[in-house]
Design an enzyme around this catalytic site. Structure first.
Site, PDB file in Angstrom:
ATOM      1  N   SER A 146      -1.810   5.503   1.433  1.00 49.29           N
ATOM      2  CA  SER A 146      -3.029   4.818   1.020  1.00 49.29           C
ATOM      3  C   SER A 146      -3.870   5.697  -0.048  1.00 49.29           C
ATOM      4  O   SER A 146      -3.313   5.945  -1.069  1.00 49.29           O
ATOM      5  CB  SER A 146      -3.706   4.409   2.050  1.00 49.29           C
ATOM      6  OG  SER A 146      -4.588   3.343   1.812  1.00 49.29           O
ATOM      7  N   ASP A 305      -6.609   1.117  -4.785  1.00 56.76           N
ATOM      8  CA  ASP A 305      -6.182   2.376  -4.468  1.00 56.76           C
ATOM      9  C   ASP A 305      -4.484   2.136  -4.657  1.00 56.76           C
ATOM     10  O   ASP A 305      -4.140   1.154  -5.001  1.00 56.76           O
ATOM     11  CB  ASP A 305      -6.328   2.642  -3.173  1.00 56.76           C
ATOM     12  CG  ASP A 305      -5.728   1.896  -1.739  1.00 56.76           C
ATOM     13  OD1 ASP A 305      -5.310   0.922  -2.266  1.00 56.76           O
ATOM     14  OD2 ASP A 305      -5.866   2.438  -0.920  1.00 56.76           O
ATOM     15  N   ASP A 307      -1.948   1.881  -2.949  1.00 54.52           N
ATOM     16  CA  ASP A 307      -1.120   0.865  -2.158  1.00 54.52           C
ATOM     17  C   ASP A 307      -1.606  -0.424  -2.245  1.00 54.52           C
ATOM     18  O   ASP A 307      -1.446  -1.458  -1.941  1.00 54.52           O
ATOM     19  CB  ASP A 307      -0.711   1.330  -0.939  1.00 54.52           C
ATOM     20  CG  ASP A 307      -1.805   1.466   0.091  1.00 54.52           C
ATOM     21  OD1 ASP A 307      -2.912   1.766  -0.413  1.00 54.52           O
ATOM     22  OD2 ASP A 307      -1.738   1.256   1.540  1.00 54.52           O
ATOM     23  N   ASP A 309      -4.379  -1.853  -0.906  1.00 57.26           N
ATOM     24  CA  ASP A 309      -5.148  -2.404   0.160  1.00 57.26           C
ATOM     25  C   ASP A 309      -6.580  -2.175  -0.287  1.00 57.26           C
ATOM     26  O   ASP A 309      -7.398  -3.095   0.221  1.00 57.26           O
ATOM     27  CB  ASP A 309      -4.412  -2.056   1.307  1.00 57.26           C
ATOM     28  CG  ASP A 309      -4.710  -0.755   1.670  1.00 57.26           C
ATOM     29  OD1 ASP A 309      -5.179   0.236   0.990  1.00 57.26           O
ATOM     30  OD2 ASP A 309      -4.337  -0.233   2.937  1.00 57.26           O
TER      31      ASP A 309
HETATM   32  O1  LIG Z   1     -11.453   5.500   9.882  1.00 54.21           O
HETATM   33  P1  LIG Z   1     -10.033   5.706   9.983  1.00 54.21           P
HETATM   34  O2  LIG Z   1      -9.456   5.679  11.148  1.00 54.21           O
HETATM   35  O3  LIG Z   1      -9.647   6.956   9.110  1.00 54.21           O
HETATM   36  O4  LIG Z   1      -9.569   4.490   9.188  1.00 54.21           O
HETATM   37  C1  LIG Z   1      -9.873   4.203   8.090  1.00 54.21           C
HETATM   38  C2  LIG Z   1      -9.123   2.736   7.483  1.00 54.21           C
HETATM   39  O5  LIG Z   1      -7.833   3.240   7.492  1.00 54.21           O
HETATM   40  C3  LIG Z   1      -6.765   2.442   7.130  1.00 54.21           C
HETATM   41  O6  LIG Z   1      -7.080   2.128   5.810  1.00 54.21           O
HETATM   42  C4  LIG Z   1      -6.782   1.167   8.021  1.00 54.21           C
HETATM   43  O7  LIG Z   1      -5.884   0.112   7.519  1.00 54.21           O
HETATM   44  C5  LIG Z   1      -8.292   0.508   8.241  1.00 54.21           C
HETATM   45  O8  LIG Z   1      -8.156  -0.540   8.727  1.00 54.21           O
HETATM   46  C6  LIG Z   1      -9.250   1.737   8.367  1.00 54.21           C
HETATM   47  O9  LIG Z   1     -10.464   1.160   8.274  1.00 54.21           O
END
Ligand SMILES: O=P(O)(O)OC[C@H]1O[C@H](O)[C@H](O)[C@@H](O)[C@@H]1O
Length: 574
Positions: A146, A305, A307, A309
């Protein structure tokens, strides 16, 4: 076996590629590194597994990718021949080794006779989510880290609904993966053989076409967009990643003819040379965009970003400077626009619903309630938003308006079930077009919303706790805070605590059950000045995330108050 013994096994392995052997020789001189890289198996968190591209069981490399894919293969086999036939869709981003890992995953699945649809080139994460649904595959894999720095890569796994795999399945997959005793012996069939017998099928343009077609639904007022096309100039940057594959066609078909890409950031490059981290949260990634925007006189910059998303944006203020918006502010603008549009057109019904995470801004919910629609909180992780979409579909009790997370994730049309920066970019462009039609900037629009509903301002900070010791420290800190039942934070009285691990709400010293959420290590506090704060260990990075959301009359007071609260949280975490 301890870390040193496992390290030795890796040294003696005969099938390490040269680049991994070189890294092993250099990094292996440091005992601390050995302890960290081999002391545990890399974990499955919020978004699958993510780690540094290095040798080791606690890292991302050909072998940890192979092992986890073996775990997935066993999970699929357990579901029978039909599941194997439906197979797995695999995509990858622009990072180092992404293509190689994607191909390796395909070969491991292929060795089990599991059908694989492999994208012929890099693609956005939401397109993979879409492909899983569209091709009715049993699962999906996406090789990406990501928005993390270039030293990282990762592995996201998707279930048949196109959302990232729910914890029950992910845990099962992981436990199968851990049963693989010889990490170097995971079988991978040759690509040639898999192509020849039809097990491995390449996909690309065909899926692009269908996904792009679905994207057409995102724009809610194409006529307005068309009528104001000449009032809007948008700068777009894919931050060296997958957004480049589709943005041009997506914007054009949406009626946004004036989109100018940032040339230096449109080069697909795993070095992400124009950024420190390719994360649209950070102001620095917009620098080349600012320059271009000033040159061509554009007012809006959209970034996705690597990827694609996450989507971030910067907008010009009346003094000519650019303001980088937060994910919460972007979502607020979008929610307001969508609701106002429905209302103006007499299409607003009370069964619309907005879904967000418990650590995201409260303002879109305030707006939603003002418009009389439903709201729903879920835990962090877009898969939980995906689950709500399913719930609405099955129960038929609500219409999905949008899902969002503070972490720059948005979804409007659930043909994808992960956050979709392509949808986000189109919706944000439409919001910009709406304000342009009213002779306003997007920033004016935000101020208008604040005037009506009060200023909500949020800051998320990541407090780093790296290494194996870091995991332990995070666990200890969280459990200490949990036991303390804080009554005051930053000089303000705590009115209510939500503990998502113990699943209880504490109010006036009394505990009541906190229903409707799976267990999760999150603590949320509500204070006497309408502020909320939350703490949770991240599931994707070795950090504790501290979230603050304040509600104030003006932005200056809000910013100061949010900073003060962040300081108070940092003190608590010392
Ligand atoms: O706060 P974290 O556990 O690091 O996750 C942060 C983000 O990570 C990824 O991008 C997931 O797809 C998201 O749904 C999430 O909000």
């Amino acid at each position: 076996m301890d870390a040193k013994e496992i390290f030795k096994e890796w040294q003696n392995a005969t099938n390490l590629p040269d680049y991994l052997r070189d890294q092993l020789d250099t990094l292996g001189k440091d005992e601390k590194w050995v302890e960290d890289a081999f002391g545990q198996d890399i974990n499955f968190g919020t978004a699958g597994m993510r780690g540094r591209l290095e040798p080791g069981t606690n890292r991302i490399n050909l072998f940890t990718v192979g092992r986890v894919t073996e775990g997935l293969a066993r999970l699929i086999e357990e579901n029978g021949e039909e599941a194997k036939k439906r197979g797995v869709a695999i995509s990858f981003d622009s990072r180092y080794h992404s293509r190689e890992f994607a191909e390796h995953a395909a070969r491991v699945l292929g060795a089990h006779g599991i059908h694989v649809y492999l994208f012929d080139d890099l693609r956005p994460t939401p397109e993979l989510s879409y492909a899983v649904r569209h091709l009715h595959t049993f699962a999906g894999i996406n090789i990406t880290a990501s928005h993390n720095a270039k030293q990282y890569n990762g592995y996201k796994v998707y279930g048949e609904d196109g959302a990232q795999m729910a914890p029950e399945h992910a845990d099962r997959l992981f436990s199968y993966a851990q049963k693989v005793t010889d990490i170097f012996g995971v079988k991978a069939a040759p690509v040639k053989e898999l192509r020849a017998n039809g097990t491995l099928q390449l996909i690309g343009e065909d899926v692009d076409e269908d996904y792009l077609n679905e994207l057409k639904q995102v724009t809610v007022d194409p006529e307005m967009v068309k009528a104001n096309a000449d009032k809007l100039k948008i700068i777009y940057t894919p931050l060296h990643g997958t957004g480049k594959m589709l943005y041009d066609r997506a914007f054009r078909q949406g009626g946004f003819d004036n989109v100018i890409p940032v040339p230096s950031q449109s080069i697909i490059d795993p070095e992400f040379p124009t950024t420190i981290k390719p994360n649209p949260e950070y102001r620095d990634v917009f620098e080349p965009g600012f320059k271009l925007a000033n040159k061509v006189n554009a007012n809006v910059i959209i970034a996705t970003d690597p990827d694609a998303d996450r989507m971030g944006a910067a907008v010009r203020k009346s003094d000519g400077d650019f303001q980088v918006l937060t994910g919460n502010q972007i979502a607020t603008l979008m929610a307001y626009y969508l609701l106002a549009h429905l209302k103006e057109n007499g299409k607003l019904t009370s069964d619309y619903e907005i879904v967000t995470s418990v650590v995201s801004s409260a303002l879109p919910f305030k707006i939603a309630k003002d418009f009389g629609i439903k709201t729903k909180h879920v835990l962090t992780g877009f898969k939980y938003i995906g689950e709500e979409v399913d719930r609405m579909k099955k129960a038929g009790d609500a219409k999905f308006l949008m899902g969002f997370e503070e972490s720059y994730g948005y979804l409007f049309k659930p043909f994808a079930r992960d956050k979709d920066a392509m949808q986000g970019a189109l919706m944000f462009a439409e919001v910009a077009s709406y304000y342009a039609s009213r002779g306003m900037t997007v920033f004016d629009g935000l101020q208008e919303i604040w005037k009506k509903y009060g200023v909500a301002y949020e800051i998320t900070r990541a407090i780093e706790m790296p290494g194996i010791g870091g995991q332990k420290k995070m666990a200890e800190l969280m459990s200490k805070l949990r036991g303390e039942h804080l009554t005051e934070i930053g000089g303000h009285r705590v009115l209510k605590i939500q503990d998502f691990l113990k699943k209880e709400t504490i109010e006036n010293g009394e505990s009541t059950p906190l229903e409707g959420f799976p267990e999760s290590n999150v603590l949320k506090y509500f204070l006497d000045d309408e502020t909320w704060v939350a703490l949770r260990p991240s599931g994707t990075e070795p950090v504790i995330k501290a979230y603050v959301g304040v509600n104030k009359k003006d932005i200056e007071t809000a910013e100061k108050s949010a900073e003060d609260y962040q300081k108070a949280l940092a003190d608590l975490l010392k």
